[in-house]
Design a protein around this motif. Structure first.
Motif, PDB file in Angstrom:
ATOM      1  N   TYR A 118      -3.963  32.551  49.188  1.00 22.78           N
ATOM      2  CA  TYR A 118      -3.289  33.452  48.250  1.00 22.78           C
ATOM      3  C   TYR A 118      -3.895  33.332  46.851  1.00 22.78           C
ATOM      4  CZ  TYR A 118       0.360  34.308  51.697  1.00 22.78           C
ATOM      5  OH  TYR A 118       1.046  34.678  52.837  1.00 22.78           O
ATOM      6  N   ARG A 119      -4.057  34.449  46.188  1.00 19.06           N
ATOM      7  CA  ARG A 119      -4.439  34.449  44.783  1.00 19.06           C
ATOM      8  C   ARG A 119      -3.177  34.225  43.947  1.00 19.06           C
ATOM      9  NH1 ARG A 119      -6.719  39.837  43.220  1.00 19.06           N
ATOM     10  NH2 ARG A 119      -7.240  38.755  41.270  1.00 19.06           N
ATOM     11  N   LEU A 120      -3.289  33.356  42.952  1.00 29.44           N
ATOM     12  CA  LEU A 120      -2.138  32.983  42.139  1.00 29.44           C
ATOM     13  C   LEU A 120      -2.408  33.303  40.677  1.00 29.44           C
ATOM     14  CD1 LEU A 120      -1.440  29.447  43.696  1.00 29.44           C
ATOM     15  CD2 LEU A 120      -0.592  31.671  44.478  1.00 29.44           C
ATOM     16  N   GLY A 121      -1.354  33.722  39.988  1.00 22.78           N
ATOM     17  CA  GLY A 121      -1.486  34.051  38.575  1.00 22.78           C
ATOM     18  C   GLY A 121      -0.243  33.663  37.796  1.00 22.78           C
ATOM     19  N   ILE A 122      -0.351  33.765  36.495  1.00 22.64           N
ATOM     20  CA  ILE A 122       0.737  33.455  35.568  1.00 22.64           C
ATOM     21  C   ILE A 122       1.062  34.689  34.736  1.00 22.64           C
ATOM     22  CG2 ILE A 122       1.352  32.181  33.461  1.00 22.64           C
ATOM     23  CD1 ILE A 122       1.528  30.395  35.870  1.00 22.64           C
ATOM     24  N   ILE A 123       2.353  34.981  34.570  1.00 26.48           N
ATOM     25  CA  ILE A 123       2.823  35.951  33.577  1.00 26.48           C
ATOM     26  C   ILE A 123       3.896  35.236  32.774  1.00 26.48           C
ATOM     27  CG2 ILE A 123       3.916  38.171  33.131  1.00 26.48           C
ATOM     28  CD1 ILE A 123       2.936  39.102  35.888  1.00 26.48           C
TER      29      ILE A 123
END
Length: 228
Positions: A118-123
């Motif tokens: 899975y690609r993970l990101g932050i907002i």
């Protein structure tokens, strides 16, 4: 793409803030007139008041930090100059930073999601460099492809703009993205309204509160069951 909030989701913000402000009050004898729970309550009120002004662009990030300290010391009849207020905030921030820690489930779950591809990101609402520093200090920065903050985008949660911009930057169809955060309205409902799959991480309240279209979890471990 799975996006995460930071404070209260990956990093134990309540612990860091509580211990940081208590250490700060102990280091400043002029604040000894505050007793018991009062330092924590006062600081939370000031933090909320002035950080909201930052989010609405009434104050810069530096100005809201300075204003917090000025009002705090005014309560004990001490007027700080701008430089003194900045120095005091840096002292507090040092104590606060010393107490940064990830929740016990954070690294294990991020590691498993990463291994699954899975690609993970932050907002996150806040100033970019400080948010990156948090991730680095608790050892999780490398898990994330993208770190999107309100200071960079010019819009803050719950404004749907920041969620849509995160998807544009990462070239991710918004309907295929998840957002995991600890605040029902600011995180889960707001991301859902923007077109994401909002997930409410309710670590504090052990009872469930069904919300239309919103998945509620009590720990990040439960996320694995939903995503995978």
């Amino acid at each position: 793409m799975i996006f995460f909030d930071i404070d209260g989701t990956l990093l134990d913000y309540d612990y860091a803030e509580r211990e940081g402000i208590l250490d700060f009050f102990r280091a400043n004898r002029y604040l000894s007139t505050f007793s018991n729970q009062q330092p924590i309550d006062v600081w939370k009120q000031l933090s909320s008041k002035y950080f909201d002004k930052f989010l609405t662009n009434e104050l810069s990030f530096q100005e809201q930090k300075r204003a917090r300290m000025m009002e705090l010391f005014n309560m004990v009849e001490i007027d700080l100059t701008n430089d003194e207020a900045d120095e005091k905030f840096e002292q507090y921030f040092s104590f606060y930073k010393d107490n940064w820690k990830a929740y016990p489930d954070t690294i294990d779950v991020l590691n498993k999601l990463s291994q699954l591809g899975y690609r993970l990101g932050i907002i996150s609402n806040g100033e970019y460099q400080q948010q990156v520093e948090k991730l680095r200090c608790i050892g999780i920065e490398d898990y994330f492809d993208s770190i999107i903050t309100s200071s960079e985008v010019g819009a803050a949660k719950p404004d749907r703009t920041i969620f849509k911009e995160a998807c544009r930057i990462t070239n991710s169809p918004i309907a295929n993205c998840y957002y995991v955060g600890d605040r029902l309205e600011t995180d889960a409902l707001a991301s859902q309204m923007a077109g994401m799959n909002g997930i409410w991480l309710n670590r504090i309240d052990k009872s469930y509160h069904p919300q239309q279209g919103i998945v509620e979890i009590k720990s990040l471990q439960e996320l694995l069951k939903i995503i995978t």
